[in-house]
Write a protein that holds these residues in place. Structure first.
Motif, short mmCIF file in Angstrom:
data_model
loop_
_atom_site.label_atom_id
_atom_site.label_comp_id
_atom_site.label_asym_id
_atom_site.label_seq_id
_atom_site.Cartn_x
_atom_site.Cartn_y
_atom_site.Cartn_z
N GLU A 367 0.83 -1.21 0.00
CA GLU A 367 0.00 0.00 0.00
C GLU A 367 0.86 1.26 0.00
O GLU A 367 0.60 2.22 -0.74
N SER A 368 1.92 1.25 0.81
CA SER A 368 2.80 2.41 0.91
C SER A 368 3.54 2.64 -0.41
O SER A 368 3.66 3.77 -0.88
N GLU A 369 4.04 1.56 -1.02
CA GLU A 369 4.79 1.71 -2.26
C GLU A 369 3.90 2.14 -3.41
O GLU A 369 4.35 2.83 -4.33
N SER A 370 2.64 1.75 -3.37
CA SER A 370 1.72 2.21 -4.42
C SER A 370 1.51 3.72 -4.33
O SER A 370 1.21 4.38 -5.33
N TYR A 371 1.68 4.26 -3.12
CA TYR A 371 1.56 5.71 -2.93
C TYR A 371 2.83 6.44 -3.34
O TYR A 371 2.79 7.62 -3.72
N GLY A 372 3.97 5.74 -3.29
CA GLY A 372 5.22 6.37 -3.70
C GLY A 372 6.40 6.08 -2.78
O GLY A 372 7.52 6.47 -3.08
N TYR A 373 6.17 5.41 -1.66
CA TYR A 373 7.27 5.09 -0.76
C TYR A 373 8.17 4.02 -1.41
O TYR A 373 7.72 3.23 -2.24
N GLN A 374 9.42 4.02 -0.98
CA GLN A 374 10.38 3.02 -1.46
C GLN A 374 11.28 2.67 -0.30
O GLN A 374 11.90 3.54 0.30
N TYR A 375 11.37 1.38 0.01
CA TYR A 375 12.13 0.96 1.19
C TYR A 375 13.47 0.33 0.85
O TYR A 375 14.20 -0.10 1.74
N GLU A 376 13.81 0.28 -0.45
CA GLU A 376 15.09 -0.33 -0.84
C GLU A 376 16.27 0.45 -0.28
O GLU A 376 17.29 -0.11 0.09
N GLY A 377 16.12 1.77 -0.23
CA GLY A 377 17.20 2.59 0.33
C GLY A 377 16.83 3.20 1.67
O GLY A 377 17.47 4.15 2.11
N ALA A 378 15.78 2.64 2.28
CA ALA A 378 15.28 3.21 3.53
C ALA A 378 15.09 2.09 4.55
O ALA A 378 13.97 1.79 5.00
N ASP A 379 16.21 1.46 4.93
CA ASP A 379 16.16 0.32 5.84
C ASP A 379 15.57 0.69 7.20
O ASP A 379 14.84 -0.10 7.82
N ALA A 380 15.89 1.89 7.67
CA ALA A 380 15.40 2.30 8.99
C ALA A 380 13.88 2.50 8.97
O ALA A 380 13.18 2.11 9.92
N SER A 381 13.36 3.10 7.92
CA SER A 381 11.91 3.29 7.83
C SER A 381 11.19 1.95 7.80
O SER A 381 10.11 1.79 8.39
N PHE A 382 11.79 0.97 7.10
CA PHE A 382 11.18 -0.37 7.09
C PHE A 382 11.18 -0.98 8.48
O PHE A 382 10.18 -1.55 8.94
N GLU A 383 12.32 -0.88 9.19
CA GLU A 383 12.39 -1.48 10.52
C GLU A 383 11.40 -0.81 11.47
O GLU A 383 10.79 -1.48 12.32
N MET A 384 11.24 0.49 11.34
CA MET A 384 10.28 1.19 12.19
C MET A 384 8.85 0.70 11.90
O MET A 384 8.04 0.52 12.81
#
Length: 526
Positions: A367-384
């Motif tokens: 759902e987040s990535e469909s909005y525009g988020y990307q976690y490939e370079g955002a390891d901390a945001s994913f862990e949170m």
């Protein structure tokens, strides 16, 4: 196991790459790193071409290299000039290096159009130059420039240049694909022909450029045909499309071909050396570079991740540890349960495949990535996000609101000020700070509000900030994705924010960055 010697020309040929400008100290530091790594020959530069390279050799003479021999590079004497009166040859001797590499023309086109001399005079230039340097007690390598193009145009003359160099006493002859246009089958055929005319133990090398995208392949096939020296550069640096990339050549030799050029322990430092040279050259690392790139052993698809967890050989041609790299499993909208379980395990959370929270997390990511988020370079945001789904929180502060004022008056500089209101536990904090732009001002205001309560924050700083417009067709109303990299000097983490407002997206990534950093510091202290 046969042996091949590695000849690095990063400091000379590599420095001709667009965007690279080594200082003398840069070159010394890289030479020391290459020597420590175990490289056999390091070409330091062309002392006849510029004062910087002369200074390098002056410094290099005072350094004890443990594994490598330093090489000075230059050309044969000029036409109609005696060797002892040729400035280039004199400077090569003054460089004081134990090895001297000179190049000579082996293509009649170059002899006639570039040198503008006769074919016989060119042969004398090769003979005289090598003989002169050998009489001074030097080890001399001869680079047969444009050899493969020369061979295809005039086979007899190209071979004659090799014969002259050999008879003059060259210690090694290197066949060069200077224009980078030869194909592997041509390299194999021509190299084998030359090899057959030299003694078995004689050192013969290969030097290829990447204009056809096959410099590594051409180098490896030359080894298969008997080459026992390979010239190349780290990270494929070089003029035009670059030189043969030693970061690919070395592991292929050791791990795939069973060739002894470096030990397995030395090979484990390959990534370290590659990134050190990129850093020293002030070049952004190529994440997609084979063996040493950050993405070389990165898996994004759910099917891939599932297979990797059962057996890494399913989608990895070598074990990443062998070259000093590491495996990464990404989480994205393409991720399956295997990706989530792997990443959770990496951060110390053991989840079972049938845990309903895994499905909830996958749905939230998609759902987040469909909005525009990307976690490939955002390891901390994913862990949170992961820990939030597990019921953990990182509530070090709560935002009540912020205001950013950007003021421009006439020709005066822009003034930016951020005001911020926070709840920190039972405390209410209201403060303001200026900065170089709105994001910097927000960062300064946040730190000003928190540092007295969280002194650990003084050790945390932003190291990179990227903005990406996601839907350009919407113009100034487009969504913006902000990626922030943060470091405490020992660790680096990434966070992401998305909004149609660049300030809001930046704040989201900044807020996650600070909260995650404080959470990590709290864990360390406990």
């Amino acid at each position: 196991m046969s042996q091949v010697k590695i000849y690095d020309t990063t400091l000379r040929d590599g420095s001709q790459m667009e965007g690279i400008n080594f200082s003398v100290q840069d070159k010394i530091q890289i030479a020391l790193k290459l020597d420590e790594f175990g490289i056999h020959y390091i070409e330091g530069g062309w002392p006849g071409s510029n004062p910087k390279d002369i200074a390098f050799f002056e410094k290099a003479q005072k350094i004890s290299f443990h594994n490598a021999k330093i090489c000075a590079f230059g050309s044969t004497r000029k036409a109609e000039t005696k060797p002892d009166q040729d400035k280039n040859l004199r400077l090569l001797l003054e460089a004081g290096s134990p090895v001297i590499t000179i190049f000579g023309k082996s293509w009649t086109l170059h002899v006639k159009r570039a040198l503008r001399t006769t074919l016989d005079e060119n042969l004398k230039m090769i003979d005289d130059s090598i003989s002169f340097l050998k009489s001074a007690g030097k080890t001399v390598f001869f680079d047969a420039e444009h050899f493969f193009d020369g061979y295809k145009q005039d086979q007899d003359y190209a071979l004659k240049t090799i014969e002259v160099a050999y008879n003059a006493g060259a210690d090694a002859i290197i066949l060069c694909d200077t224009n980078g246009g030869a194909l592997p089958h041509e390299i194999a055929s021509i190299f084998s022909k030359v090899k057959s005319q030299l003694t078995e133990s004689f050192e013969i090398g290969i030097h290829t450029h990447n204009d056809g995208g096959i410099a590594v392949a051409n180098s490896l096939i030359a080894v298969d045909c008997g080459a026992n020296q390979i010239q190349g550069t780290f990270n494929g640096y070089g003029e035009r499309c670059g030189n043969a990339n030693l970061c690919s050549i070395i592991p292929n030799l050791v791990l795939k071909m069973g060739i002894s050029c470096l030990s397995e322990e030395q090979l484990k430092k390959l990534v370290e050396v590659s990134r050190f040279i990129d850093e020293t050259a002030n070049m952004r690392p190529n994440h997609y570079q084979p063996f040493v790139g950050k993405s070389a052993f990165t898996h994004k698809g759910g099917i891939h991740a599932s297979a990797i967890m059962r057996d890494p050989l399913t989608y990895e041609h070598v074990i990443p540890d062998l070259v000093g790299n590491q495996r990464r499993i990404l989480v994205s909208e393409q991720a399956g349960k295997s990706n989530i379980l792997y990443r959770a395990h990496e951060v110390g959370v053991d989840l079972q495949p049938d845990d309903s929270r895994v499905t909830s997390l996958i749905d939230k990511i998609k759902e987040s990535e469909s909005y525009g988020y990307q976690y490939e370079g955002a390891d901390a945001s994913f862990e949170m996000m992961l820990r939030e789904v597990l019921g953990e929180t990182m509530n070090f502060f709560t935002l009540q609101g912020f205001r950013v004022i950007v003021e421009k008056r006439g020709d005066e500089e822009v003034i930016t000020e951020a005001t911020i209101k926070l709840n920190v536990g039972d405390h209410f904090v209201h403060t303001a700070a200026e900065g170089d732009g709105p994001v910097h001002a927000l960062d300064n205001a946040l730190r000003k509000a928190l540092e007295s309560l969280y002194p650990q924050l003084k050790r945390i700083r932003l190291s990179d900030y990227k903005v990406r417009v996601l839907n350009e067709k919407d113009g100034t109303a487009a969504k913006i994705r902000v990626l922030i990299q943060t470091t405490d000097g020992s660790h680096t983490w990434g966070t992401v924010g998305v909004s149609t407002d660049v300030i809001e997206a930046s704040w989201e990534a900044l807020e996650d960055s600070v909260k995650y950093g404080l959470w990590q510091k709290t864990k360390e202290e406990n």
